[in-house]
Design an enzyme around this catalytic site. Structure first.
Site, mmCIF file in Angstrom:
data_model
loop_
_atom_site.group_PDB
_atom_site.id
_atom_site.type_symbol
_atom_site.label_atom_id
_atom_site.label_comp_id
_atom_site.label_asym_id
_atom_site.label_seq_id
_atom_site.Cartn_x
_atom_site.Cartn_y
_atom_site.Cartn_z
ATOM 1 N N THR A 219 -3.631 4.530 -0.822
ATOM 2 C CA THR A 219 -2.237 4.912 -1.015
ATOM 3 C C THR A 219 -2.057 6.417 -0.936
ATOM 4 O O THR A 219 -2.891 7.173 -1.405
ATOM 5 C CB THR A 219 -1.678 4.415 -2.367
ATOM 6 O OG1 THR A 219 -1.646 2.987 -2.357
ATOM 7 C CG2 THR A 219 -0.284 4.913 -2.652
ATOM 8 N N ARG A 247 0.520 -10.656 0.026
ATOM 9 C CA ARG A 247 0.550 -9.881 -1.228
ATOM 10 C C ARG A 247 1.255 -8.533 -1.006
ATOM 11 O O ARG A 247 1.022 -7.837 -0.034
ATOM 12 C CB ARG A 247 -0.884 -9.643 -1.706
ATOM 13 C CG ARG A 247 -0.991 -8.832 -2.996
ATOM 14 C CD ARG A 247 -1.244 -7.367 -2.747
ATOM 15 N NE ARG A 247 -1.561 -6.637 -3.960
ATOM 16 C CZ ARG A 247 -1.605 -5.311 -4.036
ATOM 17 N NH1 ARG A 247 -1.374 -4.577 -2.982
ATOM 18 N NH2 ARG A 247 -1.886 -4.720 -5.167
ATOM 19 N N ILE A 248 2.120 -8.177 -1.923
ATOM 20 C CA ILE A 248 2.801 -6.887 -1.876
ATOM 21 C C ILE A 248 2.482 -6.159 -3.174
ATOM 22 O O ILE A 248 2.494 -6.758 -4.256
ATOM 23 C CB ILE A 248 4.321 -7.091 -1.670
ATOM 24 C CG1 ILE A 248 4.565 -7.567 -0.224
ATOM 25 C CG2 ILE A 248 5.093 -5.797 -1.943
ATOM 26 C CD1 ILE A 248 5.927 -8.066 0.054
ATOM 27 N N GLY A 249 2.184 -4.882 -3.056
ATOM 28 C CA GLY A 249 1.793 -4.106 -4.233
ATOM 29 C C GLY A 249 2.966 -3.401 -4.891
ATOM 30 O O GLY A 249 4.132 -3.756 -4.672
ATOM 31 N N ASP A 250 2.654 -2.401 -5.676
ATOM 32 C CA ASP A 250 3.678 -1.680 -6.438
ATOM 33 C C ASP A 250 4.401 -0.625 -5.607
ATOM 34 O O ASP A 250 5.546 -0.278 -5.901
ATOM 35 C CB ASP A 250 3.037 -0.991 -7.652
ATOM 36 C CG ASP A 250 1.936 -0.022 -7.228
ATOM 37 O OD1 ASP A 250 1.080 -0.415 -6.409
ATOM 38 O OD2 ASP A 250 1.944 1.130 -7.704
ATOM 39 N N THR A 270 -0.549 5.307 -7.683
ATOM 40 C CA THR A 270 -1.652 4.726 -6.909
ATOM 41 C C THR A 270 -2.594 4.001 -7.868
ATOM 42 O O THR A 270 -2.844 4.484 -8.976
ATOM 43 C CB THR A 270 -2.442 5.791 -6.123
ATOM 44 O OG1 THR A 270 -3.617 5.172 -5.560
ATOM 45 C CG2 THR A 270 -2.859 6.968 -6.983
ATOM 46 N N GLY A 271 -3.085 2.868 -7.443
ATOM 47 C CA GLY A 271 -3.980 2.128 -8.324
ATOM 48 C C GLY A 271 -3.807 0.640 -8.127
ATOM 49 O O GLY A 271 -3.245 0.192 -7.115
ATOM 50 N N TRP A 272 -4.272 -0.088 -9.052
ATOM 51 C CA TRP A 272 -4.259 -1.558 -8.984
ATOM 52 C C TRP A 272 -2.815 -2.023 -9.194
ATOM 53 O O TRP A 272 -2.329 -2.111 -10.327
ATOM 54 C CB TRP A 272 -5.198 -2.063 -10.062
ATOM 55 C CG TRP A 272 -5.558 -3.501 -9.951
ATOM 56 C CD1 TRP A 272 -4.931 -4.461 -9.248
ATOM 57 C CD2 TRP A 272 -6.666 -4.116 -10.603
ATOM 58 N NE1 TRP A 272 -5.574 -5.647 -9.401
ATOM 59 C CE2 TRP A 272 -6.637 -5.477 -10.229
ATOM 60 C CE3 TRP A 272 -7.670 -3.666 -11.465
ATOM 61 C CZ2 TRP A 272 -7.580 -6.376 -10.704
ATOM 62 C CZ3 TRP A 272 -8.600 -4.569 -11.933
ATOM 63 C CH2 TRP A 272 -8.561 -5.913 -11.547
ATOM 64 N N GLY A 273 -2.158 -2.293 -8.063
ATOM 65 C CA GLY A 273 -0.716 -2.474 -8.029
ATOM 66 C C GLY A 273 -0.147 -3.496 -8.992
ATOM 67 O O GLY A 273 0.928 -3.315 -9.562
HETATM 68 N N1 ASP Z 1 -1.163 0.612 -5.489
HETATM 69 C C1 ASP Z 1 -1.568 0.112 -4.219
HETATM 70 C C2 ASP Z 1 -1.359 -1.352 -4.170
HETATM 71 O O1 ASP Z 1 -1.638 -2.027 -5.156
HETATM 72 C C3 ASP Z 1 -2.989 0.366 -3.903
HETATM 73 C C4 ASP Z 1 -3.438 1.750 -4.104
HETATM 74 O O2 ASP Z 1 -2.790 2.569 -4.715
HETATM 75 O O3 ASP Z 1 -4.505 2.041 -3.597
HETATM 76 O O4 ASP Z 1 -0.982 -1.860 -3.161
#
Ligand code: ASP
Length: 353
Positions: A219, A247-250, A270-273
């Site tokens: 991200t 799948r759609i993230g944050d 950024t991170g585990w959406g």
């Molecule tokens: N937040 C993003 C998602 O979950 C992934 C990421 O930040 O690397 O899609």
């Protein structure tokens, strides 16, 4: 007598006009012509110095520097926060080192499906695209959704049709292929099949175990305060390696991965959406500032270091508030990040300090 009072009124009017003419533009809009801030990130995760070669680190630093330079060129001329964040994100989308645009990670089916969002803090307008596969710069498509449609979010084929009609550059899906990401998918697939044997461990837990250390989020994002006092945020991503079934993230969800409000702050996550969505991360930070009177530091610290960690999620965010304060907390090993201020003060960092 009447002529006298008329000339008094007229000279009064002229004096006011002269006074206002001489006033700097920022006095009208609550901004400051000598102050702006741009903050960017290129993803958070298990990014540790021991696994980084000097060449690789140099390339990442240059990538961040290029993105800062693109946004700074706009802000320096008195340009809009919105233009600056789009420009900075675009540079990182075009750089295969980052998980957005060219360099996006692969889904379980071996595709690149990207999400992006942009938000204008001055009027709360927002636009996003999700699950797109042929738009060269998803952030520009998100901006087109915001400015050229009456909608906020478009997905898949519809988003792609709309982007093409709006003049966004469309590329074959092969444009997004990079060997590095393809190998990343193969590694994740191996770990995923281990998951079926280990039962309860999620692929993310496995990926984070020692030995599987190349795991990191991707991200890219940018937030800015411009000289007029306007805030904007932009986020773009390929999502998470090996993600499944649409799948759609944050990132494209306004209030989760992306948010901007002139009253409070601008945020890109950024991170585990999944965790960021459940915590309504970006809007929660804004609400804490607006409703609980917390500082940017307090609000971001609470959400990332306490609430995200407590839930078992990981990642980080970048934020700038209406006074130009910056926060870049993360609970992972590292986060590609940097900022530049009107004074020229610049910092680029990757690891925990
Ligand atoms: N937040 C993003 C998602 O979950 C992934 C990421 O930040 O690397 O899609």
């Amino acid at each position: 007598m009447r002529k006298n009072s008329l000339s008094i009124v007229m000279s009064g009017v002229i004096a006011v006009v002269i006074m206002l003419w001489g006033m700097p533009a920022f006095a009208w809009q609550g901004g400051d012509s000598t102050r702006y801030v741009l903050v960017i990130h290129g993803g958070a995760g298990t990014i540790v110095k021991e696994q980084m070669t000097p060449e690789k680190e140099k390339a990442y630093r240059k990538g961040l520097q290029d993105a800062l330079a693109a946004g700074n060129a706009i802000l320096k001329k008195g340009g809009n926060a919105l233009d600056a964040v789009e420009a900075a994100v675009k540079v990182m989308e075009d750089n295969p080192l980052f998980n957005a645009g060219k360099g996006a990670v692969f889904t379980n089916e071996g595709k690149n499906e990207m999400d992006a969002a942009i938000m204008n803090g001055s009027n709360l307008q927002a636009g996003s695209v999700a699950g797109v596969t042929t738009i060269k710069n998803p952030i520009t498509a998100a901006r087109a959704v915001m400015e050229k449609s009456e909608h906020v979010m478009m997905t898949g084929k519809g988003a792609e049709q709309f982007a093409a009609k709006s003049g966004c550059s469309i590329v074959p899906t092969s444009y997004f292929y990079t060997e590095e990401r393809w190998k990343g998918l193969q590694r994740a697939r191996q770990l995923d099949s281990a998951k079926t044997r280990l039962d309860h461990d999620s692929v993310h837990v496995l990926l984070k175990q020692p030995g599987n250390r190349d795991y990191k989020y991707g991200t890219v994002g940018a937030v800015a305060l411009d000289t007029k006092g306007n805030l904007a945020a932009a986020t773009s991503t390929g999502g998470m390696t090996n993600k499944k079934y649409g799948r759609i993230g944050d990132a494209p969800i306004i209030g989760a991965g992306t948010y901007a409000n002139n009253k409070t702050c601008a945020i890109s996550c950024t991170g585990w959406g999944e965790f960021f969505i459940r915590l309504v991360m970006a809007k929660s930070v804004s609400d804490r500032i607006e409703l609980a009177g917390e500082t940017l530091q307090q609000a971001t610290n609470e959400m990332i270091m306490k609430q995200l960690s407590a839930l078992g999620g990981d990642g980080g965010l970048i934020a700038v508030d209406k006074q130009g304060n910056i926060a870049m907390p993360f609970n992972t090993k590292g986060m590609y990040r940097g900022y530049i201020k009107a004074s020229g003060e610049t910092a680029i960092d990757i690891y925990i300090n």
